[in-house]
Write a protein that holds these residues in place. Structure first.
Motif, mmCIF file in Angstrom:
data_model
loop_
_atom_site.group_PDB
_atom_site.id
_atom_site.type_symbol
_atom_site.label_atom_id
_atom_site.label_comp_id
_atom_site.label_asym_id
_atom_site.label_seq_id
_atom_site.Cartn_x
_atom_site.Cartn_y
_atom_site.Cartn_z
ATOM 1 N N LEU A 12 -122.183 2.836 -7.009
ATOM 2 C CA LEU A 12 -120.912 3.114 -7.685
ATOM 3 C C LEU A 12 -120.769 4.600 -7.991
ATOM 4 C CD1 LEU A 12 -118.279 2.333 -9.151
ATOM 5 C CD2 LEU A 12 -119.679 1.960 -11.204
ATOM 6 N N SER A 15 -120.376 6.769 -4.890
ATOM 7 C CA SER A 15 -119.322 6.381 -3.948
ATOM 8 C C SER A 15 -118.137 7.355 -3.990
ATOM 9 C CB SER A 15 -118.819 4.969 -4.265
ATOM 10 O OG SER A 15 -118.002 4.962 -5.430
ATOM 11 N N PHE A 17 -115.130 6.519 -4.710
ATOM 12 C CA PHE A 17 -114.107 5.736 -5.401
ATOM 13 C C PHE A 17 -112.873 6.564 -5.744
ATOM 14 C CE2 PHE A 17 -116.755 7.523 -8.731
ATOM 15 C CZ PHE A 17 -115.828 7.977 -9.660
ATOM 16 N N SER A 21 -109.783 3.773 -4.242
ATOM 17 C CA SER A 21 -110.165 2.905 -5.360
ATOM 18 C C SER A 21 -110.526 1.494 -4.906
ATOM 19 C CB SER A 21 -109.062 2.869 -6.417
ATOM 20 O OG SER A 21 -107.874 2.325 -5.882
ATOM 21 N N VAL A 23 -112.807 0.823 -2.970
ATOM 22 C CA VAL A 23 -114.267 0.855 -2.909
ATOM 23 C C VAL A 23 -114.857 0.165 -4.139
ATOM 24 C CG1 VAL A 23 -116.260 2.430 -3.029
ATOM 25 C CG2 VAL A 23 -114.371 2.918 -1.469
ATOM 26 N N LEU A 24 -114.144 0.214 -5.248
ATOM 27 C CA LEU A 24 -114.635 -0.386 -6.490
ATOM 28 C C LEU A 24 -114.941 -1.872 -6.330
ATOM 29 C CD1 LEU A 24 -112.226 1.343 -9.041
ATOM 30 C CD2 LEU A 24 -114.642 1.889 -8.615
ATOM 31 N N TYR A 27 -118.497 -2.939 -6.041
ATOM 32 C CA TYR A 27 -119.402 -2.689 -7.153
ATOM 33 C C TYR A 27 -119.012 -3.395 -8.449
ATOM 34 C CZ TYR A 27 -120.768 0.989 -3.976
ATOM 35 O OH TYR A 27 -121.180 1.675 -2.869
ATOM 36 N N SER A 51 -109.622 1.400 -11.865
ATOM 37 C CA SER A 51 -109.007 1.644 -10.553
ATOM 38 C C SER A 51 -107.878 2.669 -10.649
ATOM 39 C CB SER A 51 -108.483 0.323 -9.987
ATOM 40 O OG SER A 51 -107.870 0.519 -8.746
ATOM 41 N N SER A 54 -109.303 6.112 -11.173
ATOM 42 C CA SER A 54 -109.897 6.604 -9.930
ATOM 43 C C SER A 54 -108.829 7.181 -9.010
ATOM 44 C CB SER A 54 -110.632 5.465 -9.214
ATOM 45 O OG SER A 54 -111.668 4.980 -10.013
#
Length: 137
Positions: A12, A15, A17, A21, A23-24, A27, A51, A54
């Motif tokens: 996390l 990343s 992110f 977002s 990508v969250l 994790y 999110s 991010s």
């Protein structure tokens, strides 16, 4: 859980992110909550709040690099200490330390579920720089 708890937390914070977002989802649990004490005060954030934050970060940063100095796990909890370094849209050639973090995460269903995070702005005090401390994998 395919990833270890430490790999999940490390993933996390390392990343991208801030660029994507979505990508969250790899994790954070869909019901994730983050209890965050910052120099600006306390915030309780949901998955959506994280999110949204991010996405906003991605508008200002060209890059975001974490330097993790501590990463420990016990049962379903993981602790991490790190500093974030950024390159901004306004000054993409210079990387600067921006913030120090310490966090404890609880896992649920193999994802990060409840986080307790403390942060403060970065500084250049030589005793605070993390170059001399490295975690072991």
């Amino acid at each position: 859980m395919s990833k270890s708890a430490k790999d999940l937390v490390r993933g996390l914070y390392e990343s991208d992110f801030f660029n994507d977002s979505s990508v969250l989802k790899k994790y954070l649990h869909k019901d994730a909550e983050l209890y965050w004490n910052a120099s600006t005060g306390f915030s309780k954030m949901t998955y959506k709040d994280i999110s949204d934050m991010s996405s906003e970060m991605g508008k200002s940063f060209v890059s975001l690099r974490s330097s993790i100095t501590h990463l420990m796990a016990e049962d379903n909890q993981v602790s991490i200490r790190l500093t974030y370094y950024i390159r901004t849209v306004e000054n993409p050639e210079e990387e600067v330390g921006i913030i120090h973090f310490m966090a404890i995460w609880e896992l649920k269903d193999g994802l990060l579920y409840k986080g307790y995070q403390i942060s403060q702005p970065s500084d250049q005090d030589p005793q605070n720089l993390d170059a001399h401390i490295r975690i072991k994998s």
